[in-house]
Design a protein around this motif. Structure first.
Motif, PDB file in Angstrom:
ATOM      1  N   ALA A  65       0.824  -1.207   0.000  1.00 43.68           N
ATOM      2  CA  ALA A  65       0.000   0.000   0.000  1.00 43.68           C
ATOM      3  C   ALA A  65       0.860   1.259   0.000  1.00 43.68           C
ATOM      4  O   ALA A  65       0.446   2.302  -0.527  1.00 43.68           O
ATOM      5  CB  ALA A  65      -0.937   0.007   1.203  1.00 43.68           C
ATOM      6  N   GLU A  66       2.054   1.172   0.554  1.00 44.41           N
ATOM      7  CA  GLU A  66       2.957   2.316   0.590  1.00 44.41           C
ATOM      8  C   GLU A  66       3.879   2.348  -0.625  1.00 44.41           C
ATOM      9  O   GLU A  66       4.261   3.430  -1.093  1.00 44.41           O
ATOM     10  CB  GLU A  66       3.794   2.272   1.876  1.00 44.41           C
ATOM     11  N   TYR A  67       4.204   1.175  -1.166  1.00 42.76           N
ATOM     12  CA  TYR A  67       5.149   1.122  -2.285  1.00 42.76           C
ATOM     13  C   TYR A  67       4.492   1.390  -3.634  1.00 42.76           C
ATOM     14  O   TYR A  67       5.061   2.086  -4.487  1.00 42.76           O
ATOM     15  CB  TYR A  67       5.840  -0.242  -2.312  1.00 42.76           C
ATOM     16  N   LEU A  68       3.303   0.853  -3.870  1.00 50.78           N
ATOM     17  CA  LEU A  68       2.679   0.959  -5.191  1.00 50.78           C
ATOM     18  C   LEU A  68       2.524   2.408  -5.658  1.00 50.78           C
ATOM     19  O   LEU A  68       2.751   2.695  -6.846  1.00 50.78           O
ATOM     20  CB  LEU A  68       1.328   0.240  -5.202  1.00 50.78           C
ATOM     21  N   PRO A  69       2.155   3.355  -4.791  1.00 55.86           N
ATOM     22  CA  PRO A  69       2.019   4.736  -5.262  1.00 55.86           C
ATOM     23  C   PRO A  69       3.319   5.358  -5.758  1.00 55.86           C
ATOM     24  O   PRO A  69       3.281   6.401  -6.421  1.00 55.86           O
ATOM     25  CB  PRO A  69       1.489   5.481  -4.025  1.00 55.86           C
ATOM     26  N   THR A  70       4.471   4.754  -5.460  1.00 56.77           N
ATOM     27  CA  THR A  70       5.748   5.290  -5.940  1.00 56.77           C
ATOM     28  C   THR A  70       6.047   4.877  -7.375  1.00 56.77           C
ATOM     29  O   THR A  70       6.980   5.405  -7.980  1.00 56.77           O
ATOM     30  CB  THR A  70       6.910   4.823  -5.042  1.00 56.77           C
ATOM     31  N   GLU A 114      -4.866   0.811  -7.401  1.00 57.38           N
ATOM     32  CA  GLU A 114      -3.481   1.020  -7.825  1.00 57.38           C
ATOM     33  C   GLU A 114      -3.124   0.096  -8.992  1.00 57.38           C
ATOM     34  O   GLU A 114      -2.423   0.503  -9.920  1.00 57.38           O
ATOM     35  CB  GLU A 114      -2.527   0.785  -6.655  1.00 57.38           C
ATOM     36  N   ALA A 115      -3.608  -1.137  -8.958  1.00 59.97           N
ATOM     37  CA  ALA A 115      -3.335  -2.065 -10.064  1.00 59.97           C
ATOM     38  C   ALA A 115      -3.870  -1.507 -11.376  1.00 59.97           C
ATOM     39  O   ALA A 115      -3.200  -1.583 -12.418  1.00 59.97           O
ATOM     40  CB  ALA A 115      -3.956  -3.425  -9.766  1.00 59.97           C
ATOM     41  N   TRP A 116      -5.072  -0.949 -11.357  1.00 57.51           N
ATOM     42  CA  TRP A 116      -5.630  -0.333 -12.570  1.00 57.51           C
ATOM     43  C   TRP A 116      -4.717   0.784 -13.075  1.00 57.51           C
ATOM     44  O   TRP A 116      -4.414   0.864 -14.269  1.00 57.51           O
ATOM     45  CB  TRP A 116      -7.022   0.224 -12.281  1.00 57.51           C
ATOM     46  N   ARG A 117      -4.251   1.636 -12.183  1.00 60.06           N
ATOM     47  CA  ARG A 117      -3.388   2.749 -12.569  1.00 60.06           C
ATOM     48  C   ARG A 117      -2.070   2.270 -13.157  1.00 60.06           C
ATOM     49  O   ARG A 117      -1.546   2.847 -14.120  1.00 60.06           O
ATOM     50  CB  ARG A 117      -3.128   3.643 -11.343  1.00 60.06           C
ATOM     51  N   LEU A 118      -1.532   1.212 -12.600  1.00 69.10           N
ATOM     52  CA  LEU A 118      -0.205   0.737 -12.995  1.00 69.10           C
ATOM     53  C   LEU A 118      -0.210  -0.065 -14.293  1.00 69.10           C
ATOM     54  O   LEU A 118       0.849  -0.279 -14.884  1.00 69.10           O
ATOM     55  CB  LEU A 118       0.393  -0.116 -11.875  1.00 69.10           C
ATOM     56  N   LEU A 119      -1.369  -0.522 -14.745  1.00 70.41           N
ATOM     57  CA  LEU A 119      -1.417  -1.290 -15.975  1.00 70.41           C
ATOM     58  C   LEU A 119      -1.215  -0.399 -17.191  1.00 70.41           C
ATOM     59  O   LEU A 119      -1.782   0.694 -17.297  1.00 70.41           O
ATOM     60  CB  LEU A 119      -2.751  -2.014 -16.110  1.00 70.41           C
ATOM     61  N   ALA A 120      -0.428  -0.910 -18.143  1.00 72.70           N
ATOM     62  CA  ALA A 120      -0.296  -0.255 -19.439  1.00 72.70           C
ATOM     63  C   ALA A 120      -1.609  -0.375 -20.195  1.00 72.70           C
ATOM     64  O   ALA A 120      -2.490  -1.168 -19.831  1.00 72.70           O
ATOM     65  CB  ALA A 120       0.839  -0.900 -20.230  1.00 72.70           C
ATOM     66  N   ALA A 158      19.655 -14.640  -8.208  1.00 69.36           N
ATOM     67  CA  ALA A 158      20.508 -14.452  -9.380  1.00 69.36           C
ATOM     68  C   ALA A 158      19.841 -13.594 -10.442  1.00 69.36           C
ATOM     69  O   ALA A 158      20.503 -13.145 -11.382  1.00 69.36           O
ATOM     70  CB  ALA A 158      20.876 -15.815  -9.977  1.00 69.36           C
ATOM     71  N   HIS A 159      18.548 -13.360 -10.311  1.00 72.12           N
ATOM     72  CA  HIS A 159      17.797 -12.655 -11.356  1.00 72.12           C
ATOM     73  C   HIS A 159      17.256 -11.311 -10.907  1.00 72.12           C
ATOM     74  O   HIS A 159      16.617 -10.618 -11.703  1.00 72.12           O
ATOM     75  CB  HIS A 159      16.613 -13.518 -11.807  1.00 72.12           C
ATOM     76  N   ALA A 160      17.459 -10.925  -9.643  1.00 71.93           N
ATOM     77  CA  ALA A 160      16.804  -9.718  -9.139  1.00 71.93           C
ATOM     78  C   ALA A 160      17.666  -9.003  -8.108  1.00 71.93           C
ATOM     79  O   ALA A 160      18.544  -9.605  -7.489  1.00 71.93           O
ATOM     80  CB  ALA A 160      15.452 -10.072  -8.524  1.00 71.93           C
ATOM     81  N   THR A 161      17.375  -7.729  -7.924  1.00 74.82           N
ATOM     82  CA  THR A 161      17.993  -6.903  -6.902  1.00 74.82           C
ATOM     83  C   THR A 161      17.037  -6.753  -5.731  1.00 74.82           C
ATOM     84  O   THR A 161      15.839  -6.510  -5.935  1.00 74.82           O
ATOM     85  CB  THR A 161      18.331  -5.495  -7.468  1.00 74.82           C
ATOM     86  N   LEU A 162      17.547  -6.897  -4.515  1.00 74.06           N
ATOM     87  CA  LEU A 162      16.724  -6.697  -3.325  1.00 74.06           C
ATOM     88  C   LEU A 162      16.614  -5.214  -3.040  1.00 74.06           C
ATOM     89  O   LEU A 162      17.622  -4.491  -3.016  1.00 74.06           O
ATOM     90  CB  LEU A 162      17.333  -7.424  -2.124  1.00 74.06           C
ATOM     91  N   ALA A 163      15.393  -4.741  -2.848  1.00 77.00           N
ATOM     92  CA  ALA A 163      15.165  -3.335  -2.542  1.00 77.00           C
ATOM     93  C   ALA A 163      14.200  -3.238  -1.367  1.00 77.00           C
ATOM     94  O   ALA A 163      13.499  -4.193  -1.026  1.00 77.00           O
ATOM     95  CB  ALA A 163      14.561  -2.621  -3.766  1.00 77.00           C
ATOM     96  N   SER A 164      14.181  -2.083  -0.754  1.00 75.45           N
ATOM     97  CA  SER A 164      13.228  -1.800   0.313  1.00 75.45           C
ATOM     98  C   SER A 164      12.586  -0.452   0.039  1.00 75.45           C
ATOM     99  O   SER A 164      13.070   0.339  -0.767  1.00 75.45           O
ATOM    100  CB  SER A 164      13.906  -1.795   1.675  1.00 75.45           C
ATOM    101  N   HIS A 165      11.483  -0.208   0.716  1.00 74.99           N
ATOM    102  CA  HIS A 165      10.843   1.097   0.589  1.00 74.99           C
ATOM    103  C   HIS A 165      10.529   1.607   1.977  1.00 74.99           C
ATOM    104  O   HIS A 165       9.799   0.940   2.729  1.00 74.99           O
ATOM    105  CB  HIS A 165       9.567   1.024  -0.231  1.00 74.99           C
ATOM    106  N   GLN A 166      11.070   2.763   2.291  1.00 72.81           N
ATOM    107  CA  GLN A 166      10.801   3.396   3.564  1.00 72.81           C
ATOM    108  C   GLN A 166       9.877   4.579   3.333  1.00 72.81           C
ATOM    109  O   GLN A 166      10.223   5.506   2.596  1.00 72.81           O
ATOM    110  CB  GLN A 166      12.106   3.874   4.231  1.00 72.81           C
ATOM    111  N   PRO A 167       8.661   4.556   3.903  1.00 71.34           N
ATOM    112  CA  PRO A 167       7.733   5.675   3.672  1.00 71.34           C
ATOM    113  C   PRO A 167       8.300   6.978   4.202  1.00 71.34           C
ATOM    114  O   PRO A 167       9.054   7.012   5.174  1.00 71.34           O
ATOM    115  CB  PRO A 167       6.481   5.249   4.430  1.00 71.34           C
TER     116      PRO A 167
END
Length: 290
Positions: A20-25, A98-104, A280-289
């Motif tokens: 809920a905090e990450y998707l708006p970014t 948010e899913a609707w907004r994020l879809l192409a 091996a396929h991704a970078t670990l990230a975090s989101h701090q509000p």
């Protein structure tokens, strides 16, 4: 771990955050495919105990296997999350908006639920996307679990499929795996060899408790199921998103099919499993509000 910002030309991401905090970014229209498998609101905690078998040469193990061989059962981590919400729809609705907004504009949402909430979700998604954007209800049927005696045993999940724009969405059923004919004697040898395209009822086994695919995460979905979703509704190089990522099946499939992905989860056990599975396929990230 870094506070990595998503970029169209950036790396795949496993994000440790509250969705809920990450998707708006994330920017509008960034994803061709969104697959989400949220908690089903069963009202009970979901548990999964990892176990493995180790041969016992002395024959004193607690299990007997093939040809009488003896094995010891070694218990591993216990994974758990709570699947009970006092107000499920106030939890889910803003995330679906948010899913609707994020879809192409050519994008597709697959929402994986079960009988408890899917009918309410259909009404909600009709309101968010518009009824004309409803594409399918897929029934995933499996032969495992419920053994009820006082009603028909529940042996399926429901996947609602909505598109952002019914005039432009991407769908290529030629890319999906085919199924054997149920009556092979009624079709030509050529058709029997090729197999038939899946319908909206998908017969697929669950993740085997003893199979190589098993991660130990509760409610893990099989790669074969998600592969159809990714293959039909995205192209190589497209971005795919799962913001209830759990064990990371969407990411595992996307990597194998040449798609880009973002997998989001706030639970540390899920992040640990995804790092082991997708590291091996991704970078670990975090989101701090803020």
């Amino acid at each position: 771990m870094t506070d990595t910002v998503w970029a169209p030309d950036g790396s795949n991401l496993v994000v440790h955050a509250d969705n809920a905090e990450y998707l708006p970014t994330l920017p509008d229209g960034a994803f061709t495919l969104i697959y989400v498998d949220p908690p089903f609101n069963t009202g009970r905690p979901q548990l999964r105990q990892e176990t493995r078998m180790v041969a016992n040469a002395g024959g004193s193990g607690d299990r007997v296997g093939f040809k009488g061989r003896s094995y010891d059962t070694i218990k591993g981590a216990l994974h758990r999350y709570d699947d009970a919400f006092s107000d499920y729809w106030s939890f889910l609705e803003p995330r679906l908006v948010e899913a609707w907004r994020l879809l192409a504009d050519d994008g597709t949402l697959y929402l994986h639920l079960d009988y408890r909430e899917v009918h309410y979700a259909k009404v909600m998604l009709d309101a968010i996307f518009g009824r004309e954007c409803f594409l399918n209800e897929i029934i995933w049927a499996y032969d495992y679990g419920a053994r009820a005696r006082n009603r028909w045993p529940t042996k399926h999940d429901n996947i609602l499929v909505y598109v952002k724009n019914p005039a432009k969405y991407h769908f290529d059923n030629a890319e999906v795996d085919r199924e054997p004919y149920m009556a092979p004697g009624l079709v030509t040898p050529a058709k029997r060899e090729l197999g038939k395209l899946p319908t909206d009822v998908w017969w697929h086994t669950i993740v085997s408790p003893t199979g190589k695919e098993k991660t130990g995460y509760p409610t893990q979905k099989p790669e074969g199921l998600v592969r159809r979703v990714v293959a039909a509704s995205s192209r190589p190089g497209d971005w795919c998103l799962d913001f209830f990522a759990g064990s990371g099946t969407l990411g595992a499939v996307a990597a194998k099919l040449g798609r880009k992905f973002v997998c989001v989860d706030q639970n540390q056990p899920a992040i640990d499993i995804m790092l082991k599975r997708l590291g091996a396929h991704a970078t670990l990230a975090s989101h701090q509000p803020n």
